[in-house]
Write a protein that holds these residues in place. Structure first.
Motif, PDB file in Angstrom:
ATOM      1  N   PHE A  32       0.905  -1.159  -0.052  1.00 26.63           N
ATOM      2  CA  PHE A  32       0.043  -0.018   0.005  1.00 26.63           C
ATOM      3  C   PHE A  32       0.736   1.178   0.050  1.00 26.63           C
ATOM      4  CE2 PHE A  32      -3.698   2.314   0.645  1.00 26.63           C
ATOM      5  CZ  PHE A  32      -3.311   3.292   1.448  1.00 26.63           C
ATOM      6  N   PHE A  33       1.977   1.174   0.790  1.00 24.93           N
ATOM      7  CA  PHE A  33       2.771   2.232   0.845  1.00 24.93           C
ATOM      8  C   PHE A  33       3.565   2.691  -0.342  1.00 24.93           C
ATOM      9  CE2 PHE A  33       1.626   2.305   5.324  1.00 24.93           C
ATOM     10  CZ  PHE A  33       1.591   3.444   5.561  1.00 24.93           C
ATOM     11  N   LEU A  34       4.065   1.234  -1.005  1.00 26.27           N
ATOM     12  CA  LEU A  34       4.842   1.456  -2.079  1.00 26.27           C
ATOM     13  C   LEU A  34       3.939   1.958  -3.357  1.00 26.27           C
ATOM     14  CD1 LEU A  34       7.097  -1.842  -1.817  1.00 26.27           C
ATOM     15  CD2 LEU A  34       7.679   0.603  -1.734  1.00 26.27           C
ATOM     16  N   ALA A  35       2.683   1.868  -3.262  1.00 26.70           N
ATOM     17  CA  ALA A  35       1.691   2.250  -4.320  1.00 26.70           C
ATOM     18  C   ALA A  35       1.883   3.923  -4.519  1.00 26.70           C
ATOM     19  CB  ALA A  35       0.371   1.860  -4.213  1.00 26.70           C
ATOM     20  N   GLY A  36       2.519   4.452  -3.584  1.00 28.79           N
ATOM     21  CA  GLY A  36       2.501   6.108  -3.755  1.00 28.79           C
ATOM     22  C   GLY A  36       3.172   6.465  -4.837  1.00 28.79           C
ATOM     23  N   CYS A  37       3.991   5.750  -5.532  1.00 30.85           N
ATOM     24  CA  CYS A  37       4.804   6.022  -6.628  1.00 30.85           C
ATOM     25  C   CYS A  37       4.320   5.558  -7.798  1.00 30.85           C
ATOM     26  CB  CYS A  37       6.363   5.567  -6.415  1.00 30.85           C
ATOM     27  SG  CYS A  37       7.430   6.262  -7.889  1.00 30.85           S
ATOM     28  N   ALA A  38       3.864   6.627  -9.129  1.00 29.66           N
ATOM     29  CA  ALA A  38       3.395   6.008 -10.263  1.00 29.66           C
ATOM     30  C   ALA A  38       4.472   6.289 -11.106  1.00 29.66           C
ATOM     31  CB  ALA A  38       2.117   6.859 -10.466  1.00 29.66           C
ATOM     32  N   ILE A  39       4.855   5.379 -12.189  1.00 31.11           N
ATOM     33  CA  ILE A  39       5.904   5.414 -13.194  1.00 31.11           C
ATOM     34  C   ILE A  39       5.071   6.304 -14.170  1.00 31.11           C
ATOM     35  CG2 ILE A  39       7.015   3.544 -12.607  1.00 31.11           C
ATOM     36  CD1 ILE A  39       5.632   2.146 -14.927  1.00 31.11           C
ATOM     37  N   GLY A  72       1.197   2.192 -10.335  1.00 21.55           N
ATOM     38  CA  GLY A  72       0.745   3.287 -10.770  1.00 21.55           C
ATOM     39  C   GLY A  72      -0.127   3.249 -11.839  1.00 21.55           C
ATOM     40  N   ARG A  73      -0.448   2.035 -12.561  1.00 24.36           N
ATOM     41  CA  ARG A  73      -1.223   1.962 -13.801  1.00 24.36           C
ATOM     42  C   ARG A  73      -2.730   2.414 -13.631  1.00 24.36           C
ATOM     43  NH1 ARG A  73      -4.588  -1.641 -16.150  1.00 24.36           N
ATOM     44  NH2 ARG A  73      -4.725  -2.954 -14.300  1.00 24.36           N
ATOM     45  N   LEU A  74      -3.357   1.827 -12.463  1.00 29.40           N
ATOM     46  CA  LEU A  74      -4.649   2.413 -12.090  1.00 29.40           C
ATOM     47  C   LEU A  74      -4.563   3.823 -11.996  1.00 29.40           C
ATOM     48  CD1 LEU A  74      -5.674  -0.781 -10.187  1.00 29.40           C
ATOM     49  CD2 LEU A  74      -6.146  -0.309 -12.657  1.00 29.40           C
ATOM     50  N   ARG A  75      -3.638   4.232 -11.227  1.00 28.17           N
ATOM     51  CA  ARG A  75      -3.789   5.586 -10.848  1.00 28.17           C
ATOM     52  C   ARG A  75      -3.699   6.525 -12.039  1.00 28.17           C
ATOM     53  NH1 ARG A  75       0.641   5.807  -7.000  1.00 28.17           N
ATOM     54  NH2 ARG A  75       0.595   3.846  -7.313  1.00 28.17           N
ATOM     55  N   ARG A  76      -2.711   6.233 -13.068  1.00 31.03           N
ATOM     56  CA  ARG A  76      -2.486   6.831 -14.366  1.00 31.03           C
ATOM     57  C   ARG A  76      -3.780   6.796 -15.027  1.00 31.03           C
ATOM     58  NH1 ARG A  76       1.087  10.556 -13.619  1.00 31.03           N
ATOM     59  NH2 ARG A  76       3.304   9.547 -13.368  1.00 31.03           N
ATOM     60  N   LEU A  77      -4.618   5.487 -15.187  1.00 27.39           N
ATOM     61  CA  LEU A  77      -5.751   5.615 -15.886  1.00 27.39           C
ATOM     62  C   LEU A  77      -6.899   6.407 -15.310  1.00 27.39           C
ATOM     63  CD1 LEU A  77      -5.923   1.810 -16.593  1.00 27.39           C
ATOM     64  CD2 LEU A  77      -5.337   3.605 -18.164  1.00 27.39           C
ATOM     65  N   THR A  78      -6.902   6.568 -14.066  1.00 23.71           N
ATOM     66  CA  THR A  78      -7.813   7.407 -13.369  1.00 23.71           C
ATOM     67  C   THR A  78      -7.587   8.917 -13.770  1.00 23.71           C
ATOM     68  OG1 THR A  78      -7.995   6.024 -11.554  1.00 23.71           O
ATOM     69  CG2 THR A  78      -8.740   8.203 -11.168  1.00 23.71           C
ATOM     70  N   ALA A 106       0.393   4.691 -17.919  1.00 20.24           N
ATOM     71  CA  ALA A 106      -0.357   3.449 -17.800  1.00 20.24           C
ATOM     72  C   ALA A 106       0.103   2.464 -18.865  1.00 20.24           C
ATOM     73  CB  ALA A 106      -1.715   3.567 -18.153  1.00 20.24           C
ATOM     74  N   ALA A 107       0.572   2.795 -20.046  1.00 14.95           N
ATOM     75  CA  ALA A 107       1.032   1.799 -20.812  1.00 14.95           C
ATOM     76  C   ALA A 107       2.391   1.342 -20.402  1.00 14.95           C
ATOM     77  CB  ALA A 107       1.367   2.341 -22.285  1.00 14.95           C
ATOM     78  N   LYS A 108       3.278   2.216 -19.900  1.00 18.59           N
ATOM     79  CA  LYS A 108       4.559   1.796 -19.412  1.00 18.59           C
ATOM     80  C   LYS A 108       4.506   0.807 -18.310  1.00 18.59           C
ATOM     81  CE  LYS A 108       9.136   3.868 -17.865  1.00 18.59           C
ATOM     82  NZ  LYS A 108       9.690   5.083 -17.851  1.00 18.59           N
ATOM     83  N   ALA A 109       3.268   0.908 -17.287  1.00 25.19           N
ATOM     84  CA  ALA A 109       3.187  -0.059 -16.171  1.00 25.19           C
ATOM     85  C   ALA A 109       3.005  -1.551 -16.650  1.00 25.19           C
ATOM     86  CB  ALA A 109       2.030   0.654 -15.295  1.00 25.19           C
ATOM     87  N   GLN A 110       2.493  -1.649 -17.699  1.00 21.55           N
ATOM     88  CA  GLN A 110       2.293  -2.968 -18.430  1.00 21.55           C
ATOM     89  C   GLN A 110       3.477  -3.821 -18.469  1.00 21.55           C
ATOM     90  OE1 GLN A 110      -1.359  -3.295 -20.909  1.00 21.55           O
ATOM     91  NE2 GLN A 110      -0.815  -1.464 -21.493  1.00 21.55           N
ATOM     92  N   PHE A 111       4.766  -3.207 -18.570  1.00 19.91           N
ATOM     93  CA  PHE A 111       5.812  -3.836 -18.550  1.00 19.91           C
ATOM     94  C   PHE A 111       6.162  -4.505 -17.320  1.00 19.91           C
ATOM     95  CE2 PHE A 111       6.516  -0.973 -22.125  1.00 19.91           C
ATOM     96  CZ  PHE A 111       6.721  -1.769 -23.385  1.00 19.91           C
ATOM     97  N   PHE A 112       5.634  -4.298 -16.128  1.00 23.61           N
ATOM     98  CA  PHE A 112       5.840  -4.727 -14.694  1.00 23.61           C
ATOM     99  C   PHE A 112       4.782  -5.464 -14.372  1.00 23.61           C
ATOM    100  CE2 PHE A 112       7.763  -0.235 -15.418  1.00 23.61           C
ATOM    101  CZ  PHE A 112       8.971  -0.685 -14.853  1.00 23.61           C
TER     102      PHE A 112
END
Length: 476
Positions: free
Chosen positions: A13-20, A140-146, A300-306
């Motif tokens: 949860f805390f790591l999710a604070g960073c969005a690529i 941060g994929r979902l946050r970028r989509l949001t 969001a597209a970049k996060a799909q590599f992870f």
């Protein structure tokens, strides 16, 4: 044993604070310091006022209110805003745990020839279960989509404001043009009556040998030339009324008239700096929100590599006996964590990433072009307003000169010093000059309308408030 999954959940949860992906930064824009054709005479507060009320025509105010309340494009734009808001809600929901439930009642008989036959055959199976699933948005994929969906919502809201801006200007321009056509029709009919009287007089004079037949035919040709103008103007009036009705959200028909064109008050000139257009023009704000949305899609597209990390869990009761379903021994539960990620996709994810980058470039160029178009619209409106005022003054002087020319030619003809052809020439130049001065006056009014449209401002918000108002009954 249950502390480790909980600990992992908290860490995730805390790591999710960073969005690529790139965070949005407004591009540097080359903005001129002042308008080329601005003369400093405008009023800054005018851009935030309901400028259409400055015409001092209650009927015109009524038409604006009706258009904003009933126009179909405004209603379509409002529905698009609701759709975008729903899309944002759907996209944002993925950030939260998804909780579902299911219940089932089943009776099964296993074949007696099966390898394993239950003691009780047939048997019952009752279930009441709840399920929880949650994708940990570590990259941060979902946050970028949001973020992208939120920007798309804002862009749709600005598109609606842009329609309100354009609609108000179109109604104003159409009404002004309609009143100009009405005035031209009056001029044409008055001129036709004058020419008709001339034909009648010359026919009598020809009957008693005072003028030649050629003079009669010259007068008649002049009369027919004026007569041919009237149907053309009447067609334009009907077409303008029909177009205005569509803007008002009603079927084609008559339009209620208010003040004459010559009685309308010219609104004050709005003022502002070119840099203010970035915050005042809905189309520019819309283009920037589209850029923000496209920028977020890159992340969001970049996060799909992870890899994606998901947590799932089920809890409830299951029993063969319905009466024992909700007692302690019937309790059942499980939880699990999964990690999925790409290894080989044949360039599928890379292709999506490159599409997102290209879309961001296109959105950037669209944003820059929207700004340049806004500057051009404003400059064009400014120079049109200034030069049309000069043209109107010249046209009015020209009409005065032609009237005097026609008067003097008539006196000389009656005195026998000049042929009727001179009178005919003077009148033939006066008639189109009178029509032209009316059109130039209308164009001068419309140039102010276009200036308000080009500059935008707080008046758009005030007009937008009227989009929720009641419709206005039709009248004639």
């Amino acid at each position: 044993m249950m502390r480790k999954p909980v600990l992992l959940l908290v860490i995730a949860f805390f790591l999710a604070g960073c969005a690529i992906g790139p965070d949005y930064k407004r591009p540097v824009i080359d903005v001129p310091q002042a308008y080329r054709y601005g003369d400093g005479e405008g009023k800054p507060e005018a851009a935030d006022s309901e400028w259409w009320k400055q015409f001092n025509d209650p009927v015109f105010d009524q038409l604006i209110a009706e258009a904003l309340a009933n126009n179909k494009n405004v209603k379509i734009a409002a529905a698009n805003v609701e759709r975008a808001a729903g899309a944002l809600m759907t996209t944002r929901s993925a950030l939260f745990p998804q909780i579902t439930y299911n219940g089932s009642a089943q009776r099964t008989q296993v074949s007696k020839n099966a390898l394993t036959v239950p003691t009780q055959n047939p048997y019952n199976n009752y279930q009441a279960l709840g399920a929880v699933s949650w994708e940990i948005d570590l990259w941060g994929r979902l946050r970028r989509l949001t973020e992208s969906a939120r920007a798309s919502l804002y862009a749709t809201m600005e598109a609606r404001r842009g329609i309100v801006l354009s609609l108000t200007a179109e109604v104003a321009s159409s009404y002004i043009q309609l009143r100009a056509l009405d005035e031209q029709l009056v001029i044409a009919r008055d001129t036709l009556k004058t020419y008709q009287e001339s034909v009648r007089i010359f026919e009598l004079q020809n009957k008693y040998g005072q003028v030649s037949g050629m003079t009669v035919e010259q007068a008649r040709s002049q009369y027919e030339t004026a007569a041919s103008q009237i149907p053309q103007i009447e067609v334009q009036i009907a077409q303008t009324e029909n177009a205005l009705c569509i803007l008002l959200g009603r079927n084609p028909g008559p339009i209620l008239r208010g003040l004459k064109l010559s009685e309308l008050t010219l609104p004050p000139v709005p003022a502002g700096l070119p840099s203010e257009l970035l915050e005042r023009r809905p189309d520019i704000i819309q283009a920037e929100q589209d850029l923000i949305a496209a920028n977020a899609q890159i992340g969001a597209a970049k996060a799909q590599f992870f890899p994606r990390i998901s947590l799932t869990g089920n809890a409830g009761w299951t029993s063969e006996d319905l009466s024992n379903l909700f007692i302690g021994p019937s309790a059942a539960w499980n939880y699990a964590g999964t990690v999925t990620g790409p290894i080989f996709t044949g360039g599928g994810i890379l292709g999506q990433f490159r599409q997102a980058e290209a879309q961001q470039k296109a959105a950037l160029y669209s944003y820059q072009q929207a700004i340049q178009n806004a500057f051009a619209d404003t400059e064009n409106a400014l120079i049109s307003r200034r030069k049309l005022q000069e043209q109107l003054a010249a046209d009015r002087k020209k009409v005065v000169a032609y009237k005097e020319y026609a008067r003097l030619a008539g006196l000389q003809y009656n005195g026998g010093y000049t042929p009727y052809l001179t009178v005919l020439n003077a009148q033939q130049q006066l008639f189109p000059a009178e029509l032209s001065v009316v059109q130039t006056n209308a164009s001068a009014f419309i140039s102010i309308v276009n200036l308000y449209k080009a500059m935008g401002g707080g008046w758009v918000a005030k007009a937008e408030e009227l989009t929720k108002g009641p419709g206005v009954p039709e009248g004639k």
